[in-house]
Scaffold this active site. Structure first.
Site, PDB file in Angstrom:
ATOM      1  N   ASP A  42       0.981  -1.241   0.196  1.00  0.00           N
ATOM      2  CA  ASP A  42       0.075  -0.012   0.074  1.00  0.00           C
ATOM      3  C   ASP A  42       0.860   1.228   0.070  1.00  0.00           C
ATOM      4  OD1 ASP A  42      -1.677   2.061   0.508  1.00  0.00           O
ATOM      5  OD2 ASP A  42      -2.643   1.288   2.356  1.00  0.00           O
ATOM      6  N   HIS A 157      -4.225  12.104  14.184  1.00  0.00           N
ATOM      7  CA  HIS A 157      -5.255  12.126  13.112  1.00  0.00           C
ATOM      8  C   HIS A 157      -6.551  11.115  13.701  1.00  0.00           C
ATOM      9  CE1 HIS A 157      -2.715  14.246  10.345  1.00  0.00           C
ATOM     10  NE2 HIS A 157      -1.872  13.198  10.548  1.00  0.00           N
ATOM     11  N   ASP A 194       3.875  18.158  14.292  1.00  0.00           N
ATOM     12  CA  ASP A 194       3.940  17.361  13.018  1.00  0.00           C
ATOM     13  C   ASP A 194       3.480  18.160  11.676  1.00  0.00           C
ATOM     14  OD1 ASP A 194       3.386  13.989  12.720  1.00  0.00           O
ATOM     15  OD2 ASP A 194       2.370  15.580  11.074  1.00  0.00           O
ATOM     16  N   HIS A 196       1.498  17.445   9.544  1.00  0.00           N
ATOM     17  CA  HIS A 196       0.209  17.481   8.791  1.00  0.00           C
ATOM     18  C   HIS A 196      -0.646  17.992  10.053  1.00  0.00           C
ATOM     19  CE1 HIS A 196       2.268  13.579   7.186  1.00  0.00           C
ATOM     20  NE2 HIS A 196       1.667  14.216   6.173  1.00  0.00           N
ATOM     21  N   ASP A 287       8.094  14.979  10.877  1.00  0.00           N
ATOM     22  CA  ASP A 287       7.737  14.908   9.232  1.00  0.00           C
ATOM     23  C   ASP A 287       7.921  16.449   8.826  1.00  0.00           C
ATOM     24  OD1 ASP A 287       5.500  15.311  10.496  1.00  0.00           O
ATOM     25  OD2 ASP A 287       4.533  13.549   9.550  1.00  0.00           O
ATOM     26  N   TYR A 327       9.134  10.440   8.815  1.00  0.00           N
ATOM     27  CA  TYR A 327       9.477   9.182   7.789  1.00  0.00           C
ATOM     28  C   TYR A 327      10.731   8.988   7.176  1.00  0.00           C
ATOM     29  CZ  TYR A 327       4.705   9.287   9.407  1.00  0.00           C
ATOM     30  OH  TYR A 327       3.462   9.468  10.079  1.00  0.00           O
TER      31      TYR A 327
HETATM   32  N1  Q9C Z   1      -3.568  10.237  -0.336  1.00  0.00           N
HETATM   33  C1  Q9C Z   1       1.320  11.049  10.625  1.00  0.00           C
HETATM   34  O1  Q9C Z   1       2.291  11.809  10.149  1.00  0.00           O
HETATM   35  N2  Q9C Z   1      -1.229  10.321   3.750  1.00  0.00           N
HETATM   36  N3  Q9C Z   1       0.284  10.696   9.817  1.00  0.00           N
HETATM   37  C2  Q9C Z   1      -2.416   9.892   2.957  1.00  0.00           C
HETATM   38  C3  Q9C Z   1      -3.795  10.038   0.889  1.00  0.00           C
HETATM   39  C4  Q9C Z   1      -1.441  10.187   5.242  1.00  0.00           C
HETATM   40  C5  Q9C Z   1       0.333  10.968   8.223  1.00  0.00           C
HETATM   41  C6  Q9C Z   1      -2.491  10.433   1.573  1.00  0.00           C
HETATM   42  C7  Q9C Z   1      -0.360  10.686   6.047  1.00  0.00           C
HETATM   43  C8  Q9C Z   1      -0.638  10.439   7.403  1.00  0.00           C
HETATM   44  C9  Q9C Z   1       0.994  10.790  12.030  1.00  0.00           C
HETATM   45 ZN    ZN Z   2       2.522  13.729  10.189  1.00  0.00          ZN
END
Ligand code: Q9C
Ligand code: ZN
Length: 701
Positions: A42, A157, A194, A196, A287, A327
């Protein structure tokens, strides 16, 4: 004989003191949290790997950091604890995945946006919750002062009824609710650095005024995941929670150290000090650091040392850092090390990069400040207006072209980038890390003053009088006639030399002629070879060294307007008299002094307190606390010897023996706010970290 006896007594006594005080840094880690992993292919989820945890822990071991921390075992969070935030349905779904086969796991995972279940995911997520709560308990019980929990899966999240973005249970949100119930806390600050948006955390506390949630995040005008309208700066909270949700969207990638620091100065920290939290929780995703494939930002690991250092000045030092994203394994693990080293009280490394926030960042600051003006006293007198981000939007449209490369080609370039940043960081960390001086603080030996007995300082003998004459005659010949002056300069230079030679990290000299001592210290440091010496001078200055060559920058804080000396780039006079009701100096330090100091990037900071100083202990303590991250924490205090209480409190602060109290927050008066604004306008082209709003011409283009 007598002196050595005193020393022995003081060390002994200090040992007793340190036992009674909350000190130490907890580290929570359990290898079992590496068993949660993706079992199928994935591309959305494959970056959230077990090595994130193990490589961070390995790096901590490599630097000898693990053994300096208090190990705190993780435990499983209880169902009751999880239900503080999540619905029973959500808990049941999570629980049910323990016995599923791969096909069933894949099906349940598909119900969420970017989440994967493994048969051990539920167990790991409960450990992540329990690890966070164990950290919180260690800090709240006074067993330690602060700490970090290395956990997987992350949490921010995750929502009441849903897993999302690699997160199953919202570790930090559960910790905040737990702290409210168990410790009756009324004000908790969550800082989410973070890259995000922690939309899960935002939803959970949207209506809750007891939790102030701050998040910066890659946004790109809602192009970037999770692409929500409510991640923008105008989502300020709901109902009673209005004003307690702060979103700082990044509308461009490539944000760096200066953008992050400026965000702290101009947005987060003023609010945080006004809010006055009893506890600070960090949703600590890395990140937002350089090399991260998700964030695409440029901040280098040492920025996290600075951010951590600032947050340590809140809530009496009660700070819990909980891992979220990150990451790029090398960037992540070096940044984790920077964070924990700082929690342990190590000097803060020098920050690299040009100290000027980007235009897009400044636009975001301006918008979030405008959105929050109705809710915060410190913004009351600021003239804020919203921007439409026209310049950024048009640029973005030109740029926003999806990568035309095939997925294979993309992965190859992507890997090149990962390796490039790995090599860069290998070099970079060698450049910025430096040996910690064996002794933290040096002070003058003031003939056995009793206050010296309470703290483990390194006492320094005075310098020979002839030596001083030779040293000082070069610049202030006529001052060296009086014996009192000579003796005091000798004491001061003995301490300063220890700092300049890096035998100690910081130092304090008390002096009957602190104004003269301060000036001589600056000259001597420059003569020794220091290229940029920052001096905050509080009170009357008898002599002002020449600052034209830029090797000295003086910010002079005094009660009355200075006559005869006009401000220039390297001599800035700030006319300020502390409020009698409380501390109204926060806005001046955060909005003016700190941005200039970070723009200048000194390699030594001198804080001198002379006669007729217009600041009290609270204001001066604030200067020491917030400037302590500059110049590799190399800080020299020169204080008028009659200020006994101040000397004692500065000494403790320099040692890291106690977290200073800054007094009750008082917002600046209209007059003072205007003063800061005028100075900011005057100097923001030269000291660019002052920029927190965009000039009209720019926004209209
Ligand atoms: N097209 C944390 O850094 N990306 N979560 C999804 C979908 C998900 C990051 C992209 C990134 C989650 C804890
Ligand atoms: Zn993140």
């Amino acid at each position: 004989m007598f002196a050595s006896c005193l020393k022995w007594v003081s060390w002994n006594f200090c040992f007793v003191l340190s036992v009674a005080m909350a000190s130490g840094t907890a580290l929570v880690y359990d290898e079992e949290m590496t068993t949660h992993k993706l079992l199928w292919s994935d591309p959305v989820c494959d970056i959230e790997v077990p090595e994130r945890l193990s490589s961070s822990y390995e790096r901590l071991k490599y630097y000898g950091i693990v053994e300096r921390c208090v190990p705190v075992p993780a435990r499983e969070g209880s169902e009751e604890e999880i239900l503080l935030v999540h619905s029973p349905e959500h808990l049941e779904v999570a629980k049910s995945t323990q016995t599923m086969n791969e096909e069933e796991l894949k099906r349940v995972s598909g119900n969420y946006d970017a989440f994967f279940f493994h048969p051990n995911t539920y167990r790991c997520a409960r450990l992540a919750v329990g690890a966070t709560l164990e950290l919180l308990d260690a800090v709240m019980s006074g067993k330690v002062c602060n700490g970090m929990a290395l956990v997987r899966p992350p949490g921010h999240h995750s929502q009441r009824n849903a897993a999302n973005g690699f997160c199953l249970f919202n570790n930090v949100a559960i910790a905040a609710e737990y702290a409210k119930v168990k410790y009756h806390l009324q004000r908790i600050l969550i800082v989410d650095w973070d890259v995000h948006h922690g939309q899960g955390t935002q939803y959970i506390f949207a209506e809750d005024p007891s939790v102030l949630y701050f998040s910066w995040h890659r946004y790109e005008h809602q192009e970037f995941w999770p692409s929500l309208k409510e991640s923008d700066y105008d989502a300020v909270g709901l109902g009673k929670g209005k004003g307690f949700n702060i979103n700082l969207p990044w509308n461009k990638v490539g944000m760096g150290n200066s953008d992050y620091l400026a965000a702290f100065f101009h947005v987060l920290l003023p609010m945080a000090f006004e809010f006055d939290p009893e506890l600070v929780l960090v949703s600590s995703g890395y990140d937002s650091g350089i090399g991260d494939p998700e964030g695409q930002m440029n901040a280098t690991p040492e920025v996290f040392a600075h951010l951590t250092h600032f947050l340590m000045q809140l809530a009496n030092g009660k700070l819990c850092v909980i891992l979220e994203g990150g990451y790029h394994l090398k960037s992540l693990s070096e940044s984790v090390c920077m964070t924990v080293k700082t929690l342990l009280g190590d000097p803060v490394p020098h920050i690299t990069g040009e100290m000027a926030p980007s235009l897009s960042a400044v636009e975001s600051f301006q918008n979030v400040r405008a959105a929050h003006k109705p809710y915060w006293k410190w913004l009351m007198h600021e003239d804020t207006s919203f921007l439409q981000n026209l310049s950024t939007k048009s640029l973005l449209l030109k740029k926003a072209n999806p990568n035309p490369a095939t997925e294979d080609e993309f992965k190859i370039t992507n890997n090149d980038e990962v390796v490039k940043v790995e090599r860069f960081l290998e070099m970079h960390m060698k450049n910025i890390l430096f040996p910690v001086p064996p002794i933290k603080t040096a002070t003058t030996d003031s003939k056995g003053s009793p206050h010296l007995l309470t703290v483990p300082v390194h006492l320094v003998k005075e310098v020979d009088q002839n030596e001083i004459k030779a040293l000082v005659s070069g610049f202030y010949a006529d001052l060296v006639k009086e014996d009192k002056v000579l003796l005091s300069l000798g004491n001061m230079l003995a301490v300063l030399d220890k700092i300049l030679r890096k035998e100690v990290c910081n130092g304090l000299a008390e002096s009957p002629v602190s104004s003269i001592s301060g000036a001589v210290a600056l000259k001597h440091a420059v003569q020794f070879g220091f290229q940029r010496v920052l001096c905050i001078f509080v009170g009357d200055m008898q002599i002002v060294p020449n600052t034209e060559d830029g090797k000295i920058l003086i910010i002079h804080i005094c009660d009355k307007e200075q006559s005869g000396k006009t401000s220039s780039k390297h001599y800035i006079s700030l006319n300020w008299k502390e409020d009698a009701e409380g501390n109204d100096f926060f806005s001046a330090v955060l909005g003016f002094i700190l941005p200039i100091a970070y723009s200048y990037q000194p390699n030594l900071t001198v804080i001198a307190v002379g006669p007729n100083q217009s600041l009290g202990i609270s204001g001066i303590s604030l200067l020491f606390a917030l400037l302590g991250g500059l110049a590799e924490s190399r800080i020299f205090a020169v204080i008028k010897d009659t200020e006994r209480n101040l000397i004692q409190s500065v000494e403790k602060a320099l040692l890291g023996a106690s977290t200073p109290h800054f007094g009750i927050y008082v917002p600046p008066t209209q007059e003072k706010a205007n003063k800061i604004k005028t100075l900011r306008d005057q100097f923001q082209q030269e000291w660019r970290m002052l920029q927190c709003s965009v000039k009209d011409e720019i926004s209209r283009n």
